[in-house]
Design a protein around this motif. Sequence first.
Motif, short mmCIF file in Angstrom:
data_model
loop_
_atom_site.label_atom_id
_atom_site.label_comp_id
_atom_site.label_asym_id
_atom_site.label_seq_id
_atom_site.Cartn_x
_atom_site.Cartn_y
_atom_site.Cartn_z
N SER A 158 9.66 29.47 -11.02
CA SER A 158 10.61 30.26 -10.25
C SER A 158 11.79 30.68 -11.13
N ARG A 212 18.30 36.15 -16.35
CA ARG A 212 17.63 35.23 -15.44
C ARG A 212 17.30 33.94 -16.17
N ARG A 213 17.08 32.90 -15.39
CA ARG A 213 16.70 31.60 -15.95
C ARG A 213 15.44 31.11 -15.22
N GLN A 214 14.43 30.76 -15.99
CA GLN A 214 13.17 30.33 -15.40
C GLN A 214 13.10 28.81 -15.35
N HIS A 215 12.63 28.28 -14.23
CA HIS A 215 12.52 26.84 -14.03
C HIS A 215 11.11 26.37 -14.37
N THR A 238 16.05 31.92 -11.41
CA THR A 238 17.41 32.01 -10.89
C THR A 238 18.09 33.20 -11.56
N ILE A 269 16.17 39.87 -8.26
CA ILE A 269 15.43 39.53 -9.47
C ILE A 269 14.87 40.78 -10.14
N THR A 285 21.02 35.27 -12.99
CA THR A 285 22.37 34.96 -13.50
C THR A 285 23.27 36.19 -13.55
N LYS A 337 23.92 39.57 -8.88
CA LYS A 337 22.84 38.61 -9.16
C LYS A 337 22.03 38.28 -7.92
#
Length: 512
Positions: free
Chosen positions: A472, A465-468, A474, A458, A476, A455
């Motif tokens: 942006s 993945r996790r979008q904020h 993160t 990107i 996973t 991980k």
Amino acid sequence: MRAATRVDPGVALAPLAAAAALLAASPAAADEPRSATEPRLMVETGEITSVIDAFDDGDNFDLNFSFGFEHASKSAKIRRETSIAAPGLSTGGYTSNLLNVASYSEATSKFNMRLDVGVYRDLALYLRMPLILSHSRELTDLDGSAAHQAVALAGAPGEQLFSLPFTSPNRSGIEYLAVGVDVNIMNQARDRTKPTWLFGIEGRFPVSEPMHACTETPKSGQVKCADPSDINRNGQTDLPFEGERMAQREPGVSRGTIGLEVHTYLSKRIKYVEPYGGFKALFEFHQESSDYGLTDLQTSLVNHPPLVGSVMLGLMVIPWENREKFTGLTFDLRFTGEYHSEGRDYSELFDALGSSDAGTLRQPQWAAFRENEAYNVAACRNGNPSACAPSVIDQGSQRTYFTGLSDVQPYGSYRGSASVTWRAAELVKFQLGVGFRHDQGHGIGGDQPCNSQYKSDIGAAGPCRRQHDDGSFTVTGSPNPNYRPTINAIGRRFYVNDSNTFDIFASGTFMF
């Protein structure tokens, strides 16, 4: 008148003291050297810890040849997760694994051969070769499931994974060739104050074609045992992304693995009974030439066969023996508990899912993702879909196909058996027994979508993945190329319940 004489007490007791000393010394005869042919009553080890040897007193060489027959019949219930709100399934809003799918039955007949050769005192080499005479599998209706198989076996919308009834082709051949060594670290027959302790190690080597997913009744235009890369199962390379190995395969019979087994048993004979116990562990390492090789990728979560550990407890009862004629009768009552770790294995649905023509299982998946050079937030907001994902499929990476091997979840097994061994003469003995085994319920489709070990990039994250809120990401993990949503997603997974096996076995041993 005779004069009275006085007798010294020490002189009067002297003969008694001599007799007592003689009796006390007589047991020393038990420590005298024993003849090599003299029977050793009630101290010889039982079958579980017996090791033939060589260069022993009066016996320079031992060789045993055993042959036997074994038949096992297994039955189980296949169920699936569902969120359907119906009596006995779910009230809606949560997922249960109670949807009936199929009744599973399996029958296996084996001819077992073994050769033991004594090497030195309490040390022996042996060869084993199980020959599978017949191995059959079948999936049939389970409490009306065949009438609703479009629901129970649904894949993508409008897709059915396989049909009921389903029959696998009959398999036969050499399961593996085993080479092992056994040694008695302690032997009660040599020192009656100690138990008998056996330690052994065994290597298992495949000598037959590994198992391949097949169907006995292929659809029109399809072949019985298609290559996993043959998307439409017609035995020809006529579609994009199909492989080049289109020759029809054989069903195969071996596991496609190299096995290493370590075992140890301890027993102690007490007159007419001999309690015993022991441990055993089996480690398997897959061959790249088997179907394991097609799924052996860096980001695969689980691609190793399961580890199997066993604990055994038993009691041998010897109600009668005539050691002068080398005959006797032994009853053996045994309990075995096994633990199967998580691993990729040949499950009850191996053939049915592996030979499916459903597109969600036949289409290849790629081993890796790469950075999307067209990724642009502004362009994405302006309606360009190709600019929305920071990571896309790398079509230059290895294509992976579904082989039927699935991630089987851990479970325990319990087996009880009873057998009788008749030593008919000095050079021959026979055994007959029965057994019953129960496997705990477990999942047979446990692959997860992402591998959290990878991980850091990107670009390689794909959907992991996790979008904020600020746009942006993160990471996973990295996508697991063996993940198939139609059989691995929560609410779509399969389970095995009520798995029971009944077996009978018989063998004969000739001792030279």
